[in-house]
Design a protein around this motif. Structure first.
Motif, PDB file in Angstrom:
ATOM      1  N   LYS A 280     -32.674-124.040 -24.231  1.00 25.85           N
ATOM      2  CA  LYS A 280     -32.662-123.900 -25.684  1.00 25.85           C
ATOM      3  C   LYS A 280     -31.507-124.710 -26.301  1.00 25.85           C
ATOM      4  O   LYS A 280     -30.769-125.392 -25.614  1.00 25.85           O
ATOM      5  CB  LYS A 280     -32.545-122.422 -26.063  1.00 25.85           C
ATOM      6  N   CYS A 299     -35.418-117.557 -25.480  1.00 26.79           N
ATOM      7  CA  CYS A 299     -36.872-117.597 -25.413  1.00 26.79           C
ATOM      8  C   CYS A 299     -37.329-116.487 -24.472  1.00 26.79           C
ATOM      9  O   CYS A 299     -36.537-115.954 -23.695  1.00 26.79           O
ATOM     10  CB  CYS A 299     -37.369-118.964 -24.924  1.00 26.79           C
ATOM     11  N   SER A 348     -39.187-119.874 -34.932  1.00 35.20           N
ATOM     12  CA  SER A 348     -39.733-120.149 -33.608  1.00 35.20           C
ATOM     13  C   SER A 348     -39.611-118.929 -32.706  1.00 35.20           C
ATOM     14  O   SER A 348     -38.537-118.342 -32.570  1.00 35.20           O
ATOM     15  CB  SER A 348     -38.985-121.332 -32.973  1.00 35.20           C
ATOM     16  N   GLU A 350     -40.590-118.461 -28.932  1.00 28.27           N
ATOM     17  CA  GLU A 350     -41.092-119.201 -27.775  1.00 28.27           C
ATOM     18  C   GLU A 350     -41.288-118.293 -26.570  1.00 28.27           C
ATOM     19  O   GLU A 350     -40.392-117.527 -26.201  1.00 28.27           O
ATOM     20  CB  GLU A 350     -40.117-120.322 -27.415  1.00 28.27           C
ATOM     21  N   LYS A 352     -42.766-118.543 -22.479  1.00 25.91           N
ATOM     22  CA  LYS A 352     -43.126-119.471 -21.410  1.00 25.91           C
ATOM     23  C   LYS A 352     -43.658-118.732 -20.187  1.00 25.91           C
ATOM     24  O   LYS A 352     -43.302-117.571 -19.948  1.00 25.91           O
ATOM     25  CB  LYS A 352     -41.896-120.276 -20.951  1.00 25.91           C
TER      26      LYS A 352
END
Length: 379
Positions: A280, A299, A348, A350, A352
């Motif tokens: 990040k 994230c 945002s 995020e 993953k």
């Protein structure tokens, strides 16, 4: 507008019952120097210059919010807000002018991990029980200082991925992260081959963080800060460890076993904690609001039974950083609400896959190394 354009009053100048002076952000920003710290909580301005040294969380932690709106951090870190507000009253010097925004800058929406949970006071209802239990777990079971961990970790939560405020990313000159890559390149600094840091990371990052860096830093902290109780707790761990295994393995065997345990622990710690942060944004202070600063630096990793267990629910890093005192079994419940709030305000959020998050650590190190090399050669 009282107070605006005039020299600001000092600690204790606000008299009970008297109208409070008002300040604009331009005035407040001037008070972010060593020995001269103001901050804003719930639109009230406090002069913490002399009191910061008595702050139970340490002067550095509260000082990181100098000349900023610390309301969200104040609420996130403290359990009994009414009790804490009593200590703020003597430091009150004024309030924000009515036309000033609450935040100086763009405003957006707002087991084996036992030690971590205890450190965040998220297990027992009473903070004291959490603190006592943390000292036992951290000291007797792990051989480290609870005060040292809190000193490091609370700074990380207050200012994640901010150089010189978050110890976790202040790792130069061994590794270059984010904005430090360009800075080192322009200044022609080459203490190590940083364009290869994604490779030597495997040799000195995961294997040695706990075994070398944490051991040295932890011991130095206890000695310099005279944390004798923590030193005794840590000593009890080493005494128990060596006395338990010495009859079976002898001195060389016990030392080898200790190194193996630390190296294994270090690998887990580095990969699990940094998969949410290193890829990040990493750089200097941007003076963002609480929610934006946490989202820029964190994230999530897709949840599963294995990932939740293996990471101690730190795959919900966004929720953990927004609500550091929340018990971690609630992260999955609040995550959809946080995600929808972020979507509503264009922030945002995020998420993953697990393996992608691990690989991204190496990718980000390589990217930073390449940026350093380009700046070193061409700027």
């Amino acid at each position: 507008m009282g107070g605006v354009g005039e020299p600001g009053p000092r600690e204790g100048s606000a008299q009970p019952g008297a109208p409070l002076p008002t300040f604009c952000w331009e005035q407040i920003r001037a008070h972010d120097q060593p020995g001269d710290k103001w901050l804003v909580i719930e639109r009230r301005v406090y002069d913490i210059s002399r009191w910061a040294q008595r702050h139970p969380g340490g002067s550095r932690l509260i000082g990181h919010h100098g000349a900023e709106d610390a309301t969200d951090a104040f609420r996130a870190f403290h359990q009994d807000l009414n009790f804490v507000r009593k200590f703020l009253q003597p430091l009150l010097i004024g309030e924000l002018a009515p036309e000033e925004p609450s935040q100086d800058g763009p405003l957006n929406a707002q087991s084996w991990c036992l030690q971590h949970d205890l450190g965040h006071a998220s297990i027992f209802k009473k903070s004291r029980w959490n603190h006592v239990a943390q000292k036992f777990v951290m000291g007797q079971l792990k051989g480290f200082s609870a005060h040292w961990w809190n000193f490091r970790h609370f700074q990380h939560h207050a200012k994640p991925n901010i150089f010189h405020k978050d110890p976790d990313v202040t790792v130069a000159p061994v590794f270059l992260l984010g904005e430090s890559s360009v800075e080192y390149g322009k200044k022609k600094r080459r203490y190590l081959p940083y364009n290869q840091q994604h490779l030597y990371f495997f040799l000195i990052g995961p294997p040695l963080l706990t075994l070398v860096n944490f051991e040295v830093e932890n011991l130095a902290y206890m000695l310099v800060c005279m944390q004798w109780a923590d030193l005794l707790w840590a000593a009890s761990f080493y005494a128990r460890f060596f006395l338990s295994y010495l009859p079976f393995y002898g001195v060389p065997g016990v030392l080898l076993f200790f190194v193996a345990v630390r190296v294994l622990e270090s690998h887990w710690f580095v990969w699990i904690t940094q998969m949410n942060h290193i890829p990040k944004e990493i750089g200097h202070e941007k003076h963002r609001d609480w929610a934006s600063s946490q989202l820029a630096a964190t994230c999530n990793v897709e949840p599963s039974l294995f990932t939740n267990w293996f990471s101690g629910h730190l795959n919900f890093q966004i929720e953990h950083h927004l609500f550091p005192r929340m018990p971690r079994h609630n992260y999955s419940r609040v995550a959809p609400l946080v995600k929808s709030l972020c979507a509503k305000h264009g922030l945002s959020y995020e998420v993953k896959p697990f393996l992608t998050a691990l690989v991204d650590i190496v990718r980000s190190l390589k990217k930073s190394g390449d940026i350093w090399l380009d700046a070193y050669l061409h700027q």
